[in-house]
Design a protein around this motif. Sequence first.
Motif, PDB file in Angstrom:
ATOM      1  N   ASN A 115       7.613   1.787  -8.218  1.00  9.38           N
ATOM      2  CA  ASN A 115       6.725   0.864  -7.647  1.00  9.38           C
ATOM      3  C   ASN A 115       6.546  -0.302  -8.788  1.00  9.38           C
ATOM      4  O   ASN A 115       5.326  -0.678  -9.148  1.00  9.38           O
ATOM      5  N   THR A 170       0.757  -1.328   0.096  1.00  9.44           N
ATOM      6  CA  THR A 170       0.148   0.008   0.030  1.00  9.44           C
ATOM      7  C   THR A 170       0.886   1.335   0.091  1.00  9.44           C
ATOM      8  O   THR A 170       0.291   2.372  -0.507  1.00  9.44           O
ATOM      9  N   TRP A 171       2.119   1.093   0.449  1.00  3.66           N
ATOM     10  CA  TRP A 171       3.045   2.399   0.383  1.00  3.66           C
ATOM     11  C   TRP A 171       3.538   2.524  -0.786  1.00  3.66           C
ATOM     12  O   TRP A 171       3.893   3.575  -1.531  1.00  3.66           O
ATOM     13  N   ARG A 172       4.079   1.219  -1.504  1.00  6.71           N
ATOM     14  CA  ARG A 172       4.960   1.038  -2.606  1.00  6.71           C
ATOM     15  C   ARG A 172       4.067   1.411  -3.861  1.00  6.71           C
ATOM     16  O   ARG A 172       4.685   2.217  -4.900  1.00  6.71           O
ATOM     17  N   ASP A 173       2.780   0.895  -4.068  1.00  9.67           N
ATOM     18  CA  ASP A 173       2.033   0.899  -5.152  1.00  9.67           C
ATOM     19  C   ASP A 173       1.847   2.522  -5.515  1.00  9.67           C
ATOM     20  O   ASP A 173       1.325   3.276  -4.659  1.00  9.67           O
ATOM     21  N   ASN A 174       1.629   2.895  -6.902  1.00  6.35           N
ATOM     22  CA  ASN A 174       1.661   4.191  -7.167  1.00  6.35           C
ATOM     23  C   ASN A 174       2.413   5.105  -6.451  1.00  6.35           C
ATOM     24  O   ASN A 174       1.838   6.206  -6.133  1.00  6.35           O
ATOM     25  N   ASN A 175       3.659   4.857  -6.254  1.00  9.32           N
ATOM     26  CA  ASN A 175       4.400   5.698  -5.397  1.00  9.32           C
ATOM     27  C   ASN A 175       5.611   5.663  -5.977  1.00  9.32           C
ATOM     28  O   ASN A 175       6.076   4.986  -6.606  1.00  9.32           O
TER      29      ASN A 175
END
Length: 325
Positions: free
Chosen positions: A222, A179-184
């Motif tokens: 990501n 949830t932190w890495r995705d789209n980041n």
Amino acid sequence: MIKAGIIGGAGYTAGELIRILLHHTKVNIDFVFSTSNAGNKISAVHQDLVGSTEQHFTDTVNSNVDVLFLCLGHGNSGKFLSEHQFSNRTKIIDLSNEFRLTNDAVFQGKEFVYGLPEVYKEHIQKANYIANPGCFATAIQLAIAPLAHHKLIKNNIHVNAVTGATGAGTSLSKTTHFTWRDNNFSYYKPFVHQHLGEINQTIKQLQSDYSNEVFFMPNRGNFSRGIFATAYTEFKGTQEEALQLFSNFYKDAAFTHVSEQPLHLKQVVNTNKCLIHVHKHGNQLLITSCIDNLLKGASGQAVQNMNLQFGFEETEGLQLKANFF
């Protein structure tokens, strides 16, 4: 056939190493050591190996294996070697950063040679102990080495590189959580990344009068795997001269290739290739370098080094197709 042992068998690099060696025609995997998984099936942890092996992890070692791969966390290889003795004929390839720098290269009478084949092939072929390069270090050094070899680095080098989430290993942290890495996207360790030591060491060995700096900005992407690095510095020659210089330098390299077209990661992911592209803008030369961080940046390069040590074909076990689509 030679016998191989793998230490630290549950991590990403060990998983890729097992996958390669299972299909290597000159190697049998004698044991895969993991204290946390001893007795468990290897395929229960590395689930891509279901149907490929029935071996189990072990917490014992065979001290007479022909080659030992150390896939331990940084700082643990020396501790392991202090606690376990191996035959004098056992070749050791360490995938951590413990023995990469000249001042750290000798450990308990074992002299580790830096394992970047495109630069140190002849030394690797004669070595019993190899310090496998870091992933960022591999991509960046291969981008810079031709210039350093020809004593052409006269100014600072600016590098921006992004790595996939597997570069952080299997241990969970805030910055590897989905949830932190995705789209980041984010940077980390700006200008002080630990791979700068080995990068500067190689440049200095190739170009003794080198006195400038490498300004390195590492980034988290990501995506799961791969490194996309861009480096630029002043270059007085033309685009055609740069292309010729790089092509000549890598003309005999087994896995590093110069492309006349701009690069993208899908060309190298799941391979042991490093692809290089050069682009001249004004007085600046932009060099793009792409690798798979787990293969050319770790396990694939380790097998490449093993092939050189034992006199096998350099490409043995490493003819891997990119996941292009």
